[in-house]
Motif scaffolding. Structure first.
Motif, PDB file in Angstrom:
ATOM      1  N   THR A   1       0.345  -0.994   0.130  1.00  0.00           N
ATOM      2  CA  THR A   1       0.008  -0.010   0.097  1.00  0.00           C
ATOM      3  C   THR A   1       0.886   1.387   0.017  1.00  0.00           C
ATOM      4  OG1 THR A   1      -1.885  -1.411   1.405  1.00  0.00           O
ATOM      5  CG2 THR A   1      -1.891   1.076   1.185  1.00  0.00           C
ATOM      6  N   LEU A   2       1.705   1.054   0.761  1.00  0.00           N
ATOM      7  CA  LEU A   2       2.978   2.244   0.705  1.00  0.00           C
ATOM      8  C   LEU A   2       3.473   2.566  -0.525  1.00  0.00           C
ATOM      9  CD1 LEU A   2       4.166   1.888   4.098  1.00  0.00           C
ATOM     10  CD2 LEU A   2       2.612   4.342   3.442  1.00  0.00           C
ATOM     11  N   ALA A   3       4.033   1.262  -0.506  1.00  0.00           N
ATOM     12  CA  ALA A   3       4.600   1.683  -2.516  1.00  0.00           C
ATOM     13  C   ALA A   3       3.711   2.596  -3.504  1.00  0.00           C
ATOM     14  CB  ALA A   3       5.495   0.227  -2.743  1.00  0.00           C
ATOM     15  N   GLU A   4       3.043   1.625  -3.530  1.00  0.00           N
ATOM     16  CA  GLU A   4       1.397   2.057  -4.447  1.00  0.00           C
ATOM     17  C   GLU A   4       1.200   3.779  -4.631  1.00  0.00           C
ATOM     18  OE1 GLU A   4       0.610   1.111  -7.269  1.00  0.00           O
ATOM     19  OE2 GLU A   4       1.194  -1.267  -6.800  1.00  0.00           O
ATOM     20  N   ALA A   5       1.271   3.853  -2.788  1.00  0.00           N
ATOM     21  CA  ALA A   5       0.790   6.015  -2.317  1.00  0.00           C
ATOM     22  C   ALA A   5       2.191   5.956  -2.919  1.00  0.00           C
ATOM     23  CB  ALA A   5       0.229   5.695  -1.141  1.00  0.00           C
ATOM     24  N   VAL A   6       3.651   5.820  -2.900  1.00  0.00           N
ATOM     25  CA  VAL A   6       4.774   6.160  -3.316  1.00  0.00           C
ATOM     26  C   VAL A   6       4.120   6.716  -4.661  1.00  0.00           C
ATOM     27  CG1 VAL A   6       7.265   6.600  -3.426  1.00  0.00           C
ATOM     28  CG2 VAL A   6       5.950   6.550  -1.017  1.00  0.00           C
ATOM     29  N   ALA A   7       4.044   5.687  -5.202  1.00  0.00           N
ATOM     30  CA  ALA A   7       4.215   5.659  -7.051  1.00  0.00           C
ATOM     31  C   ALA A   7       3.134   6.985  -7.339  1.00  0.00           C
ATOM     32  CB  ALA A   7       4.322   3.917  -7.148  1.00  0.00           C
ATOM     33  N   ASP A   8       1.743   7.015  -6.704  1.00  0.00           N
ATOM     34  CA  ASP A   8       1.624   7.726  -7.376  1.00  0.00           C
ATOM     35  C   ASP A   8       1.319   8.978  -7.155  1.00  0.00           C
ATOM     36  OD1 ASP A   8      -0.749   5.447  -7.766  1.00  0.00           O
ATOM     37  OD2 ASP A   8      -1.846   5.656  -5.788  1.00  0.00           O
ATOM     38  N   GLY A   9       1.846   8.938  -5.795  1.00  0.00           N
ATOM     39  CA  GLY A   9       2.204  10.987  -5.520  1.00  0.00           C
ATOM     40  C   GLY A   9       3.587  11.260  -6.631  1.00  0.00           C
ATOM     41  N   ALA A  10       4.453  10.204  -7.450  1.00  0.00           N
ATOM     42  CA  ALA A  10       5.354  10.485  -7.893  1.00  0.00           C
ATOM     43  C   ALA A  10       4.524  10.765  -9.892  1.00  0.00           C
ATOM     44  CB  ALA A  10       6.710   9.544  -8.564  1.00  0.00           C
ATOM     45  N   ARG A  11       3.799  10.267  -9.977  1.00  0.00           N
ATOM     46  CA  ARG A  11       3.420   9.928 -11.782  1.00  0.00           C
ATOM     47  C   ARG A  11       2.282  11.697 -10.608  1.00  0.00           C
ATOM     48  NH1 ARG A  11       1.597   4.143  -9.898  1.00  0.00           N
ATOM     49  NH2 ARG A  11       3.086   3.657 -11.226  1.00  0.00           N
ATOM     50  N   GLN A  12       1.693  11.777 -10.072  1.00  0.00           N
ATOM     51  CA  GLN A  12       1.151  13.028 -10.212  1.00  0.00           C
ATOM     52  C   GLN A  12       1.601  14.731 -11.030  1.00  0.00           C
ATOM     53  OE1 GLN A  12      -1.283  13.352  -6.704  1.00  0.00           O
ATOM     54  NE2 GLN A  12      -2.140  11.145  -6.965  1.00  0.00           N
ATOM     55  N   SER A  13       3.649  14.168 -10.025  1.00  0.00           N
ATOM     56  CA  SER A  13       4.276  15.126 -10.026  1.00  0.00           C
ATOM     57  C   SER A  13       4.766  14.685 -11.930  1.00  0.00           C
ATOM     58  CB  SER A  13       5.139  14.719  -9.005  1.00  0.00           C
ATOM     59  OG  SER A  13       4.898  15.571  -7.590  1.00  0.00           O
ATOM     60  N   GLY A  14       4.659  13.838 -12.290  1.00  0.00           N
ATOM     61  CA  GLY A  14       4.918  14.264 -13.799  1.00  0.00           C
ATOM     62  C   GLY A  14       6.602  12.737 -13.465  1.00  0.00           C
ATOM     63  N   ALA A  15       6.194  12.059 -12.196  1.00  0.00           N
ATOM     64  CA  ALA A  15       7.292  10.944 -12.625  1.00  0.00           C
ATOM     65  C   ALA A  15       7.214   9.779 -13.241  1.00  0.00           C
ATOM     66  CB  ALA A  15       7.635  10.914 -11.721  1.00  0.00           C
ATOM     67  N   THR A  16       7.432   8.756 -13.960  1.00  0.00           N
ATOM     68  CA  THR A  16       6.838   7.872 -14.432  1.00  0.00           C
ATOM     69  C   THR A  16       6.986   7.183 -13.087  1.00  0.00           C
ATOM     70  OG1 THR A  16       9.258   7.216 -15.413  1.00  0.00           O
ATOM     71  CG2 THR A  16       6.992   8.374 -16.956  1.00  0.00           C
ATOM     72  N   ALA A  17       6.695   5.940 -12.843  1.00  0.00           N
ATOM     73  CA  ALA A  17       6.341   5.478 -11.980  1.00  0.00           C
ATOM     74  C   ALA A  17       6.654   4.076 -12.026  1.00  0.00           C
ATOM     75  CB  ALA A  17       6.470   5.700 -10.049  1.00  0.00           C
ATOM     76  N   THR A  18       6.826   2.927 -11.513  1.00  0.00           N
ATOM     77  CA  THR A  18       7.490   1.429 -11.671  1.00  0.00           C
ATOM     78  C   THR A  18       7.347   1.084 -10.181  1.00  0.00           C
ATOM     79  OG1 THR A  18       8.347   1.659 -13.698  1.00  0.00           O
ATOM     80  CG2 THR A  18       8.392  -0.705 -12.586  1.00  0.00           C
ATOM     81  N   VAL A  19       6.324   0.137  -9.720  1.00  0.00           N
ATOM     82  CA  VAL A  19       6.668  -0.308  -8.624  1.00  0.00           C
ATOM     83  C   VAL A  19       6.662  -2.231  -9.066  1.00  0.00           C
ATOM     84  CG1 VAL A  19       4.599  -1.410  -6.713  1.00  0.00           C
ATOM     85  CG2 VAL A  19       4.610   1.084  -7.755  1.00  0.00           C
ATOM     86  N   LEU A  20       7.671  -2.779  -8.033  1.00  0.00           N
ATOM     87  CA  LEU A  20       8.768  -4.023  -8.665  1.00  0.00           C
ATOM     88  C   LEU A  20       8.203  -4.552  -6.896  1.00  0.00           C
ATOM     89  CD1 LEU A  20      11.562  -2.748 -10.226  1.00  0.00           C
ATOM     90  CD2 LEU A  20       9.070  -3.388 -11.328  1.00  0.00           C
ATOM     91  N   ALA A  21       7.849  -5.701  -6.773  1.00  0.00           N
ATOM     92  CA  ALA A  21       7.632  -6.910  -5.343  1.00  0.00           C
ATOM     93  C   ALA A  21       8.460  -7.712  -5.498  1.00  0.00           C
ATOM     94  CB  ALA A  21       6.274  -7.539  -5.090  1.00  0.00           C
TER      95      ALA A  21
END
Length: 77
Positions: A20-40
């Motif tokens: 959940t935390l990793a997905e939230a970090v990715a969402d915030g990065a994407r909202q800032s214009g970055a591309t984000a990939t979440v990897l387990a």
């Protein structure tokens, strides 16, 4: 608009909280214009290592209550 910097977010989650935390970090990065990939990290194959190698930034998440549970994030490829 061009894609922003690539961010790779690698994580290990025992019960889903760190997911959940990793997905939230990715969402915030994407909202800032970055591309984000979440990897387990416990499910990494060879292809996601290329994502980590090519990323402009890496973010690593793991449970804090049991450092021994993070063996997967410390494993060399």
């Amino acid at each position: 608009m061009t894609a922003g910097p690539g961010i790779a977010i690698a994580y290990h989650s025992g019960w889903g909280h760190t997911t959940t935390l990793a997905e939230a970090v990715a969402d915030g990065a994407r909202q800032s214009g970055a591309t984000a990939t979440v990897l387990a990290v416990d499910a990494l194959t060879e292809a996601p290592w290329a994502v980590l190698d090519d990323a402009s930034a890496d973010q690593v998440h793991g449970p804090t209550c049991s450092p021994a549970a993070n063996w997967a994030s410390a494993s060399p490829r």
